[in-house]
Design an enzyme around this catalytic site. Sequence first.
Site, PDB file in Angstrom:
ATOM      1  N   ALA A 290      80.927  48.930  30.410  1.00 57.00           N
ATOM      2  CA  ALA A 290      78.987  49.169  30.252  1.00 57.00           C
ATOM      3  C   ALA A 290      78.503  47.728  30.415  1.00 57.00           C
ATOM      4  O   ALA A 290      76.201  47.870  30.927  1.00 57.00           O
ATOM      5  CB  ALA A 290      78.535  49.394  28.347  1.00 57.00           C
ATOM      6  N   PRO A 292      76.570  44.334  31.944  1.00 58.24           N
ATOM      7  CA  PRO A 292      75.524  43.988  30.825  1.00 58.24           C
ATOM      8  C   PRO A 292      74.458  44.704  30.124  1.00 58.24           C
ATOM      9  O   PRO A 292      74.024  44.175  29.363  1.00 58.24           O
ATOM     10  CB  PRO A 292      74.594  42.635  31.988  1.00 58.24           C
ATOM     11  N   GLY A 293      74.228  46.671  30.715  1.00 59.14           N
ATOM     12  CA  GLY A 293      73.532  47.029  30.206  1.00 59.14           C
ATOM     13  C   GLY A 293      72.504  47.505  30.923  1.00 59.14           C
ATOM     14  O   GLY A 293      72.009  48.122  30.107  1.00 59.14           O
ATOM     15  N   GLY A 294      72.253  46.818  32.029  1.00 62.59           N
ATOM     16  CA  GLY A 294      71.831  48.813  32.929  1.00 62.59           C
ATOM     17  C   GLY A 294      71.719  49.767  33.154  1.00 62.59           C
ATOM     18  O   GLY A 294      71.311  50.299  33.050  1.00 62.59           O
ATOM     19  N   CYS A 516      81.386  48.768  43.847  1.00 62.28           N
ATOM     20  CA  CYS A 516      80.593  47.976  44.459  1.00 62.28           C
ATOM     21  C   CYS A 516      81.987  46.934  45.177  1.00 62.28           C
ATOM     22  O   CYS A 516      82.050  45.797  45.722  1.00 62.28           O
ATOM     23  CB  CYS A 516      79.972  46.751  43.271  1.00 62.28           C
TER      24      CYS A 516
END
Length: 601
Positions: A290, A292-294, A516
């Site tokens: 998860a 950095p939480g974006g 990515c």
Amino acid sequence: MDFSSSASPVAVAAEPAAATDRYTFSPRLRWQPEVEEYFASAYGRDHFARISQALAHPSCYSCIRVNTLKSSTDVVMQKLLSLVNQSELCGGMGGLEIGEQNGEEQAHEGSYLVHKCPYSGLENVLFIRGSGPHVLHCDGQPGQSIKEIIVSRKCAESVLRGAQVYVPGVLACSSHVEKGDKVAVSVAVEQPVKDSGWAVGITRGIVLQGLRSDAHYEERKGLYIGQGIAAMSRAGIFRVLHGVAVEMTERVYKLPSFNDVLEGEIFLQICQVLWLLVSLQGERILDMCAAPGGKTTAIAILMRDKGEIVALDRSHNKVMGILKLADEMGLSCIKAYKLDALKSVRKMNEARNLGVADNCSEAIVTMEENSVPCHTTTVARVTNAGEDSLTTTVLQTDTNLNSGITQFIFIDDPKPDAGRYVSNADLRKNLRRMRNGTGRSNISGGRVEDSKGFFPSSFDRVLLDAPCSALGLRPRLFAGEETLESLRKNATYQRRMFDQAVKLVRPGGVIVYSTCTINPGENEGLVRYALDTYKFLSLGSQHPKVGGPGIIGSCKLPNKAYTEEWLTEHEAQLVQRFDPSSSLDTMGFFIAKFNVGEKED
């Protein structure tokens, strides 16, 4: 140093002729020969050359996600316009235009073009287009030669995305640089060395004389990223540990920086895979990697903060960052735990072996020192961090301080022997924690909770944005650290994580897998593995379909005894591959959506 627009992907300076080739930005991305041959086989040599060139330059687009629980896209657009007009966004470079365009327009010189995402389901996404590449004309102080600063590759990649030059990133500097001097900024990229490795070959702090004998003089030709004003002297740059070393005034790419901009209202998002997780409010969703939480917070906003989202990361500090971001955005449906995603699945027979010391979140301790041995009564609510809906009431009795051992008996457990023994030292530690309050590293009165894992089929949907080789991120000025062996290890690691995701999602649920990277082995290779290993999985259609199809066929790896299998033509149409060399000007990333059927026993 003056800048003007350039339509080609490489900035070429005008007069004087002697500086035409030197003070430009025309990087060449270096790869290990075997890796380059592998990618050339997968994409075709010409196509891969275009991909390599695109990867070495930043995308001109920034993708902004709006927190619609706190604001709206229209309000954020106006706020961004106000910030730019007040010169608070990336040094106030140019103006800002607001529009409903579909992204095909060219940004005017010195301006940003802001428009809403045209795709259904992504109404909370804004695109901000910068400009570049621009031509560099280097000039020094009147009557002086050009002063220069060399920065590290990582620093240069950040500067190309809109950051300033910070002290840790400076490698070398001209002599007699003082605060306020103009300096040309170039980057030192790893070069091949005799032992078949790579090295920068610069000792930090060396002096540049402006001569051909300077470090990397020839290698830095075509690797100038802009010009700025020194924020401190040469002596200061190499004496202090942090701070801005150079404030960039002119850049090859003019891109906005969103550091500390509209906190809680916007979040910079590299890619949007989240529409594939569109879910019913009230569902339980797992984000396996998860930080950095974006992605986690974006899912919570799509769910209108209703339901439950479990976010995992194996780093304590990263979990704290997720909790901080959720708190900043006012989201309450997110539960973040410290847990290695490879250990996400909890065995069913562990249900009655939950330790109080591991999961105790609330305790009331009463000490009765009437006699020895001392009798202690403790009532606690225990939350299983692995199965958050499960709570157990625990009663502690008969504490013998002489033995230092305390027995906990589970009231709702018919077998008292299932309890664990916890020492009085742990009890006193919990008591001190309650008395002294939360530590400074804790968020909203909580602390990072460790999790023992989750039971199989306990989530409606799972997002696995897997750790990968990150070969799709832009800009990337060097790729020689990757080998075929390291790429294969990444793929193996991702398959192990995917195995965990398959066990955790319920029949009828959905798994979204994304990376990515441009590496087919981590993308199409994972999909091939998933479909061949788990017959109850099928690829689901994706809407909206923005990216291109996947890669079909197979590839025999150079100098290897095995063949890497990819996708069929039909399967390739169901995934999305985003090509950094395409007209979309995106990062390189990949998305696959799996529908989960009835699992086999």
